[in-house]
Design an enzyme around this catalytic site. Structure first.
Site, PDB file in Angstrom:
ATOM      1  N   LYS A 130      14.777   3.330 -22.178  1.00 24.33           N
ATOM      2  CA  LYS A 130      15.254   4.696 -21.932  1.00 24.33           C
ATOM      3  C   LYS A 130      16.330   4.615 -20.857  1.00 24.33           C
ATOM      4  CE  LYS A 130      14.018   7.717 -18.983  1.00 24.33           C
ATOM      5  NZ  LYS A 130      15.404   8.026 -18.577  1.00 24.33           N
ATOM      6  N   GLU A 155      11.952  -1.608  -9.138  1.00 22.36           N
ATOM      7  CA  GLU A 155      13.077  -1.784  -8.198  1.00 22.36           C
ATOM      8  C   GLU A 155      13.390  -0.396  -7.681  1.00 22.36           C
ATOM      9  OE1 GLU A 155      14.014  -4.545  -7.238  1.00 22.36           O
ATOM     10  OE2 GLU A 155      13.306  -5.873  -8.816  1.00 22.36           O
ATOM     11  N   CYS A 169      21.199   0.892  -4.479  1.00 17.58           N
ATOM     12  CA  CYS A 169      19.990   0.775  -3.649  1.00 17.58           C
ATOM     13  C   CYS A 169      20.209  -0.192  -2.501  1.00 17.58           C
ATOM     14  CB  CYS A 169      18.827   0.257  -4.490  1.00 17.58           C
ATOM     15  SG  CYS A 169      18.581   1.204  -5.966  1.00 17.58           S
ATOM     16  N   GLU A 196      17.301   7.633   2.350  1.00 21.47           N
ATOM     17  CA  GLU A 196      18.423   7.031   1.627  1.00 21.47           C
ATOM     18  C   GLU A 196      19.435   8.138   1.282  1.00 21.47           C
ATOM     19  OE1 GLU A 196      17.135   5.478  -2.162  1.00 21.47           O
ATOM     20  OE2 GLU A 196      18.586   3.837  -2.044  1.00 21.47           O
TER      21      GLU A 196
HETATM   22  C1  SIN Z   1      20.906  -1.333  -7.580  1.00 21.44           C
HETATM   23  O1  SIN Z   1      21.450  -0.608  -6.800  1.00 21.44           O
HETATM   24  O2  SIN Z   1      19.832  -0.997  -8.107  1.00 21.44           O
HETATM   25  C2  SIN Z   1      21.453  -2.678  -7.984  1.00 21.44           C
HETATM   26  C3  SIN Z   1      22.400  -3.272  -7.041  1.00 21.44           C
HETATM   27  C4  SIN Z   1      22.732  -4.708  -7.341  1.00 21.44           C
HETATM   28  O3  SIN Z   1      22.351  -5.262  -8.378  1.00 21.44           O
HETATM   29  O4  SIN Z   1      23.391  -5.307  -6.502  1.00 21.44           O
END
Ligand code: SIN
Length: 496
Positions: free
Chosen positions: A182, A258, A292, A393
């Site tokens: 998805k 993640e 992230c 964040e």
């Molecule tokens: C992400 O922000 O989830 C991935 C970043 C990355 O692969 O460097």
């Protein structure tokens, strides 16, 4: 082909289920918009729980044959898709920019990054070794086999519409699992384009299925509660990750998560300032601050605070903001109004509590910026720990700079977070670099660099940033079960 019908002058794309392009059972579609302009780019079939169920059943039917396909043949298909991606890099990158807003140069980089996961896991497929463990008892043998988990449900985010798909799908397929994916509702087109390449490379029907939806909940619930699904792999927010983990516990489904991050950058007074400015800029403004692993808190040792802040603010002021399809643009739009609102509220809160704006600090409107969600690249100083931006964040182009005095203080403040995904250190002192790498409670540490991710290394977080690792030699193990075979044998050799 993905195209089903023409709708108000734009294309409509289908679901990809059991090797076929088809409409959603409900017949509904949803629009995909360009975040830079708000214009509709395409329509996509809008999957519901029934469509997800059909896709899961197709993946389940495809599993026995795919899991027994020799690894070398699975590898060949993955490598073929990687080659097709590189051949079509430009149209894929342009489509990615259109639906995700990412500057075109970054989008090209992402296609290469995404193809890298296919290449890497094509290699790993051939290296899924078992073990023979020495026995303690005469007449016994112990074998360890690694076997694919089964049907995997993958849920991918909008900030990397290509790379997060291949980072999950490549190891799953390499291991011998089948997948229902998805993609994020904001960016389903890249995932559908990749499905087309998999089909072209000869992937058998049902091995990879794609179910875009405008409403993640019914599809997600089907993935969580359908007993045919044995593993959930997710990239997204910590809040959603926790929900998936709780629900997956009902059937003890495996999870890889993640999740969010709140990356600290520590710049010591012995750092090379050119490297520190360039590395922090690269980390902070990658995808407009929407990754992230983007820098979220920039701790600078007091002796170099003013010099760093001034040079960094100058570099930020010179970033070109605009539509990602313009070749020299470095900062595009935020993904949507909710993203913009969060960024704005973090800056407003910090300013109300005493932060000073060195550059930016406002929404961008006017000519060339109507219809999209734009925020000026921003640098803040005079921060303190009660500001929201210091704990949450931001996922946007805002760089707060904070002074620190001692090395011990830097580690303590950097580790004072519920997150533990990525951290960065700038120093020319090897002892300090190693101490920092060991002391920081983060799954990824960049030393004198702002972009440490690459397919051949593990990616994942400590604490509330997730569970499991993607990429590198570790990534494929997330899709394998370990089976022990205890073998009783007759040790007598006839005639001996
Ligand atoms: C992400 O922000 O989830 C991935 C970043 C990355 O692969 O460097």
């Amino acid at each position: 082909m993905t195209e089903l019908t023409a709708q108000t002058g734009t294309r409509t794309y289908g679901l990809f289920v059991d090797g076929q392009w088809e409409p959603a059972g409900s017949g509904r579609t949803f629009p995909v918009t360009d975040p830079a302009t708000g214009a509709t780019v395409a329509f996509v079939a809008d999957a519901g729980a029934d469509d997800a169920r059909r896709a899961i059943e197709a993946a389940y039917r495809a599993f026995p044959a795919w899991s027994r396909t020799p690894a070398v043949d699975r590898s060949r298909i993955l490598r073929h898709v990687a080659a097709l991606m590189r051949e079509r890099k430009e149209p894929l990158a342009r489509q990615l920019t259109r639906e995700g807003g990412k500057p075109i140069r970054e989008a090209r980089g992402e296609i290469e990054y995404a193809a890298g996961f296919l290449d890497w896991f094509a290699g790993e497929a051939e290296r899924v070794y078992g073990d023979i463990i020495p026995h303690w008892t005469f007449g016994k043998r112990h074998l360890v086999l690694k076997q694919p988990i089964g049907v995997v449900a993958a849920i991918t985010p909008w900030n990397f519409p290509a790379a997060m798909v291949t980072r999950k799908v490549a190891p799953a397929l390499a291991a011998g699992c089948t997948v229902v994916l998805k993609p994020a509702e904001q960016t389903p087109l890249t995932a559908l384009a990749l499905a087309e390449l998999f089909a072209q490379a000869g992937l058998p029907p049902g091995v990879l299925n794609i179910v875009p939806t405008s409403d993640p909940r019914p599809v997600g619930e089907e993935m969580l509660h359908n007993e045919l699904v044995r593993k959930i792999t997710f990239t997204g927010s910590t809040e959603v990750g926790k929900y998936l983990m709780r629900e997956a516990a009902g059937q003890v489904k495996r999870v890889s998560l993640e999740l969010g991050g709140h990356a600290p950058v520590i710049i010591f007074d012995d750092a090379d300032l050119d490297k520190a400015v360039a590395g922090t800029l690269a980390s902070k403004f990658r995808n407009m601050g929407q990754t992230c692993v983007c820098a979220n808190r920039i701790y600078v040792q007091r002796g170099i605070l003013d010099a760093f802040a001034q040079r960094f603010a100058e570099a930020v002021r010179s970033l070109k903001v605009g539509h990602g399809l313009e070749e020299d643009v470095q900062v595009g739009p935020l993904i949507d109004a909710a993203g913009l609102e969060k960024v704005k509220s973090h800056v407003d809160d910090a300013v109300a509590k005493g932060a000073r704006v060195l550059t930016g600090g406002h929404v961008i409107t006017g000519d060339g910026f109507s219809g999209g969600c734009w925020y000026a690249p921003t640098v803040l100083v005079d921060m303190h720990d009660e500001m929201r931006i210091m704990k949450e964040e931001t996922f946007g182009p805002v760089a707060p700079i904070i002074a620190f005095d001692t090395e011990a203080e830097a580690y303590r403040r950097a580790n004072d977070s519920r997150y533990g995904l990525a951290a960065y250190v700038f120093t020319e002192n090897i002892n300090r670099a190693l101490r920092a790498a060991e002391r920081l409670e983060y799954g990824i540490v960049g030393v004198n660099e702002g972009l440490p991710s690459t397919p051949q290394v593990p990616f994942g977080g400590f604490k509330e940033s997730g569970i499991g690792r993607e990429g590198g030699p570790y990534g494929i193990h997330e899709f394998l079960e370990v089976k022990m075979v205890g073998l009783a044998i007759d040790e007598t050799v006839p005639g001996e």
